[in-house]
Every structure is written in C-alpha cells, then in structure tokens.
Design a protein around this motif. Structure first.
Motif, PDB file in Angstrom:
ATOM      1  N   PRO A 170       0.824  -1.210   0.000  1.00 22.74           N
ATOM      2  CA  PRO A 170       0.000   0.000   0.000  1.00 22.74           C
ATOM      3  C   PRO A 170       0.854   1.254   0.000  1.00 22.74           C
ATOM      4  CG  PRO A 170       0.081  -0.958   2.199  1.00 22.74           C
ATOM      5  CD  PRO A 170       0.788  -1.917   1.287  1.00 22.74           C
ATOM      6  N   GLN A 171       0.311   2.325  -0.566  1.00 20.87           N
ATOM      7  CA  GLN A 171       1.009   3.614  -0.573  1.00 20.87           C
ATOM      8  C   GLN A 171       0.655   4.348   0.714  1.00 20.87           C
ATOM      9  OE1 GLN A 171       1.580   5.583  -4.024  1.00 20.87           O
ATOM     10  NE2 GLN A 171       2.044   3.677  -4.986  1.00 20.87           N
ATOM     11  N   SER A 179       4.318   5.076   8.964  1.00 17.35           N
ATOM     12  CA  SER A 179       3.015   5.155   9.619  1.00 17.35           C
ATOM     13  C   SER A 179       2.910   4.055  10.670  1.00 17.35           C
ATOM     14  CB  SER A 179       1.889   4.972   8.593  1.00 17.35           C
ATOM     15  OG  SER A 179       1.861   6.046   7.693  1.00 17.35           O
ATOM     16  N   PRO A 180       2.796   4.393  11.936  1.00 21.95           N
ATOM     17  CA  PRO A 180       2.718   3.358  12.961  1.00 21.95           C
ATOM     18  C   PRO A 180       1.371   2.666  12.941  1.00 21.95           C
ATOM     19  CG  PRO A 180       2.423   5.523  13.932  1.00 21.95           C
ATOM     20  CD  PRO A 180       2.752   5.745  12.493  1.00 21.95           C
ATOM     21  N   ARG A 217      -5.827  -3.936  10.460  1.00 24.88           N
ATOM     22  CA  ARG A 217      -4.690  -3.103  10.810  1.00 24.88           C
ATOM     23  C   ARG A 217      -5.005  -1.666  10.451  1.00 24.88           C
ATOM     24  NH1 ARG A 217       0.716  -3.090   7.400  1.00 24.88           N
ATOM     25  NH2 ARG A 217      -0.001  -1.021   6.780  1.00 24.88           N
ATOM     26  N   LEU A 218      -4.853  -0.785  11.415  1.00 25.76           N
ATOM     27  CA  LEU A 218      -5.086   0.634  11.159  1.00 25.76           C
ATOM     28  C   LEU A 218      -3.758   1.350  10.979  1.00 25.76           C
ATOM     29  CD1 LEU A 218      -7.890   1.508  13.746  1.00 25.76           C
ATOM     30  CD2 LEU A 218      -8.103   0.602  11.419  1.00 25.76           C
ATOM     31  N   ASP A 219      -3.659   2.141   9.915  1.00 30.27           N
ATOM     32  CA  ASP A 219      -2.492   2.984   9.698  1.00 30.27           C
ATOM     33  C   ASP A 219      -2.814   4.393  10.165  1.00 30.27           C
ATOM     34  OD1 ASP A 219      -1.119   0.885   8.554  1.00 30.27           O
ATOM     35  OD2 ASP A 219      -1.710   1.410   6.510  1.00 30.27           O
ATOM     36  N   GLN A 220      -1.892   5.005  10.853  1.00 36.83           N
ATOM     37  CA  GLN A 220      -2.094   6.367  11.323  1.00 36.83           C
ATOM     38  C   GLN A 220      -1.733   7.338  10.205  1.00 36.83           C
ATOM     39  OE1 GLN A 220       0.038   6.909  14.994  1.00 36.83           O
ATOM     40  NE2 GLN A 220      -1.586   5.965  16.203  1.00 36.83           N
ATOM     41  N   VAL A 221      -2.740   7.958   9.628  1.00 32.00           N
ATOM     42  CA  VAL A 221      -2.539   8.983   8.610  1.00 32.00           C
ATOM     43  C   VAL A 221      -3.167  10.268   9.117  1.00 32.00           C
ATOM     44  CG1 VAL A 221      -2.520   7.308   6.737  1.00 32.00           C
ATOM     45  CG2 VAL A 221      -4.665   8.402   7.394  1.00 32.00           C
ATOM     46  N   GLN A 277      -6.799   1.877   6.575  1.00 28.37           N
ATOM     47  CA  GLN A 277      -6.184   0.553   6.650  1.00 28.37           C
ATOM     48  C   GLN A 277      -5.397   0.369   5.359  1.00 28.37           C
ATOM     49  OE1 GLN A 277      -7.278  -1.709   4.162  1.00 28.37           O
ATOM     50  NE2 GLN A 277      -9.312  -2.470   4.765  1.00 28.37           N
ATOM     51  N   PRO A 278      -4.621  -0.694   5.202  1.00 31.95           N
ATOM     52  CA  PRO A 278      -3.700  -0.754   4.066  1.00 31.95           C
ATOM     53  C   PRO A 278      -4.320  -0.552   2.693  1.00 31.95           C
ATOM     54  CG  PRO A 278      -3.100  -2.412   5.671  1.00 31.95           C
ATOM     55  CD  PRO A 278      -4.375  -1.802   6.160  1.00 31.95           C
TER      56      PRO A 278
END
Length: 458
Positions: free
Chosen positions: A50-51, A56-57, A407-411, A423-424
């Motif tokens: 993923p971009q 990103s934690p 899975r959550l990406d912190q953006v 998420q991804p």
C-alpha cells in the motif's frame, strides 16, 4: 445516557414493546438533500504494497475472535420478520451480502413474554428473529433481558398491554433471580448456534434514579447466577456484562472526563463493584451517548464523540484489555432538538464509528429504528422496499473495511476538520463542516463537499 423511563431518542423511536404498539415513524429519510455518500468499491484481494505515509505506525487491534465483524445492530420492536415473508427475504438477502453482528432481546423490543408461566416457554417470537438472523448470515447475539411479569410482582400468563409500558423495564425480585437464571439457561440451550450473550440491559430496574447510586449489588448477584447457569449448560458460551450506560454531565469531578463532559461517579462505582465481584466475564458491555444527560453536545456534535474513545480506552486499561462491546451508542440529543439534515447526521455517525475503531472497541451495535411503513431516518433498510439505506450502506462499509482485526495505519489530514481512518487498502474521509474543504491525506489531495463521506482506495 439512557434512563429507565425513556432511553435514547432513537430507542424510543425504534421500540415496540407490546402486541399492538407500533413504532413511531420519523420523517426525513426520503428527501436527503446535500451530497450523496460515496460508497467504497468492493474489497479487492491484493498483495501490492500500500502507498502509505512514511513510517506510519500501526494501531493495535483489540483482542477478539478471528474475523470478528466489530459492527452490527440490534433488532427493535419492528424488524424485517414483522412485515411479510417476501419483505423478510429481501432484507435478509441484502444483509447477507455483508454479514455482521445482530442482537435480539429475549423479551420486549419485538419479542413477547418467553415464559408466561413458570417452566412453560413461548419461543415463537425469538425463533422468528433467530431465523431472520440465520437467513442473513449474522453473527448472532442474545440479550438476556427482560423478565416475565411473575418474576417482578406481576401475574402469571401472557403480558397485558398495559404492563408492557409500565413494567417491562422492572428488574426481577431477588427471590426470582434463580428463575431468571434458569430462563437464561433455557435460552442458551435452545439456541446453540448463539455463542454470545449479554446480561440484562442498562441496569433496568436496578437504577431508577440516576441521581442516586445504582443497586449494583443486586445486579451483580443476578448476573452471577445467570453467568453460572448459562456456563453450566453451555460451557462454550461467551457471557458479558454489565451493559451499563455511561452517563455524563457537563461538570463534575471524576477520573473519566474530557471536553465532552464528565462520566457520572455513580456509573464508575457501579462498574467497579460489578467488575470486582463478578463470577466471570468473557467481554465487557457498556453503552452511552455523546450528548450529556442535559442533551448538551460539548464542545459540539463532533467534539462530543471523543467520549466514545475515552470511555473505550479507560475500560481497556481498567480490565486488562478485555474486549469492549458498545451494546448501544447514540450521537443525537434524545430531546430531538438537533433536526439535522441527513448528510450531517451521517457524517456524525461516521465520525462516531471512527472513534470506536481508533480506540479499539471490539464491538459497536447500532440501535436500528425500524418501522413498517412511511419514512424512517436512520433505518438500516427502507421500510417499504427493504432496500439498503445510506445508513445501512455506511454500517456495511465499516464491516467490510474495518473489522475488529483490521490493521489501522495512522494517517493525518492537512485540514483538522476532515477526520480520517485508514487501513492498508482503503481510506475514509469525513468532512465535519457545512462547507467545501480541500485537504491532503496520504499524499493525495481531496475535495469534500459539506458533511461529505468519501471512501478512497490506497
């Protein structure tokens, strides 16, 4: 949040407690106005990286069963099985496209008295709702509430029309706790495909005056008897409580507080006693509303949603990271004072769900205000055709993209007025203002109209 006399605005609109009582019908669902919510494309299987923004934690997901949907709803007084067989099949088919958690009470909220005489059971209504859940491929949940009349000072026999309004929410008398536990065990034995059981509802009958302490000792005594009885006949069953409403006020001095208000000390005392004295629990059940008890949205309708995240985080820390279930959640004042247009209401709902996801809530059940006919703002399906509404689409989209194990990406958003969840493979953006906003998220520029909800592949 809810009181024993009225409950939330949505609950009062969605409830049918008696044989002839009809749900109140809301206006507004037919003319939505504003910008249409943009649904995401169907989930794609992809192994491509993923971009994402640099480094990103990840946000740790809650501890739940593998594949747990996280999102779902509670059937209320009128549901798809109360119209026609054809209508039920249409709704079940729509729901089966995105299977989710579905919950039903054993008495009230669409189900008649399950034990009108001691030891004599009436299962027809529960069977009907359970069949609807099975048709729609639900993960089924049963709420062990409420109690037959004879357990709370009333007569034996089918519940009278007047008793639904006057006594449904009464708690069993202590001398009948064992009988209610036996009824709960009978329910668990009959519906062996149901793994999850919530005990009682909002301390009904155990907390008549929210300005005073709840009868948490009485509730805990009954809970423990129910827990033991259900586990005795169904060791595989998962049992949770205390299904306590986390009421909040504008002012106060308790440990659980924020810009959104202060959780009532009576709530914290009740939770602490139950948690310290319970026989056991497989998950924690609470509910609540973002408005205060005085119907205030602090500092505004979107800022008030911080309560959901704060309570969830407090409970996860308090319980050693047990799964936290929100059995009900509300984001509009129950006095009906907001009168929001549909795009704004949906934006607040989406932002609510972002709070649950980012704080690690395991489950969030929407109280569905279903009606048989007319218009129904907030319904998951259209009362006439059974077609999925924009609210139903929103819940389904969260089920697809943000189950509990996702899975959550912190953006981040370059504009603080745009809330984001990622998420991804998918990104969700919500404009919390009444005007157009352009923002950069995840390295890409987006323009959102007033209160627009936008999904975007990553």
């Amino acid at each position: 949040m809810a009181t024993t006399s009225g409950g939330s605005f949505w609950r009062r609109l969605g409830r049918v407690t008696g044989v002839t009582t009809m749900a109140v019908i809301l206006a507004g669902c037919g003319s939505m106005g504003g910008t249409a919510q943009q649904g995401p494309p169907a989930p794609q299987q992809s192994s491509a990286a993923p971009q994402t923004q640099e480094a990103s934690p990840e946000v740790a997901p809650p501890k739940v069963d593998e594949g747990w949907p996280r999102w779902g709803f509670t059937h209320t007084g009128v549901s798809a099985n109360n119209v026609t067989r054809e209508f039920e099949q249409v709704v079940a088919g729509e729901l089966a496209k995105t299977p989710m958690v579905q919950n039903q009470h054993i008495m009230g909220f669409g189900a008649l008295n399950p034990e009108p005489y001691p030891g004599q059971y009436y299962w027809e209504d529960l069977d009907s709702r359970m069949n609807l859940m099975r048709q729609s491929k639900a993960t089924p949940v049963i709420t062990l509430c409420c109690a037959p009349d004879w357990m709370k000072g009333g007569p034996e026999g089918p519940t009278a029309d007047s008793a639904w309004a006057e006594h449904l929410e009464d708690a069993p008398y202590p001398e009948f706790y064992d009988d209610f536990a036996k009824l709960s065990a009978a329910v668990a034995s009959r519906y062996k495909d149901v793994k999850y059981f919530m005990v009682w509802n909002e301390f009904k009958g155990f907390w008549k005056d929210h300005a005073k302490p709840a009868d948490y000792k009485g509730y805990t005594e009954m809970y423990n008897k129910v827990y033991d009885a259900v586990k005795a006949v169904r060791p595989d069953a998962q049992v949770g409580g205390p299904y306590l409403g986390f009421d909040s006020n504008a002012t106060g001095d308790t440990e659980l507080r924020g810009d959104w208000g202060v959780v009532n000390q009576n709530v914290l005392d009740a939770f602490d006693y139950w948690y310290e004295n319970k026989k056991g629990a497989d998950f924690i059940v609470v509910d609540g509303a973002s408005p205060t008890d005085a119907h205030e949205l602090l500092p505004d309708e979107f800022g008030a949603l911080g309560k959901f995240g704060a309570v969830t985080k407090w409970l996860r820390e308090k319980t050693g990271d047990m799964p936290i279930w929100w059995s009900e959640w509300y984001f509009e004042p129950e006095d009906g004072s907001t009168n929001w247009e549909e795009p704004r209401r949906l934006a607040v709902q989406a932002a609510s769900m972002i709070e649950f996801a980012t704080s690690g809530a395991a489950t969030a059940l929407y109280w569905n205000p279903q009606a048989k006919e007319g218009e129904c703002q907030g319904c998951l399906w259209e009362p006439r055709s059974g077609a999925e509404t924009r609210t139903g689409q929103l819940v389904s989209d969260f089920v697809k993209w943000f189950p509990a194990g996702a899975r959550l990406d912190q953006v981040t958003s370059s504009e603080s007025s745009v809330r984001v969840l990622a998420q991804p493979e998918q990104l969700l953006l919500v404009n919390t203002t009444d005007g157009d906003v352009t923002t950069t998220v995840d390295g890409k520029e987006y323009t959102l109209k007033a209160y627009e909800i936008k999904w975007s592949a990553r």
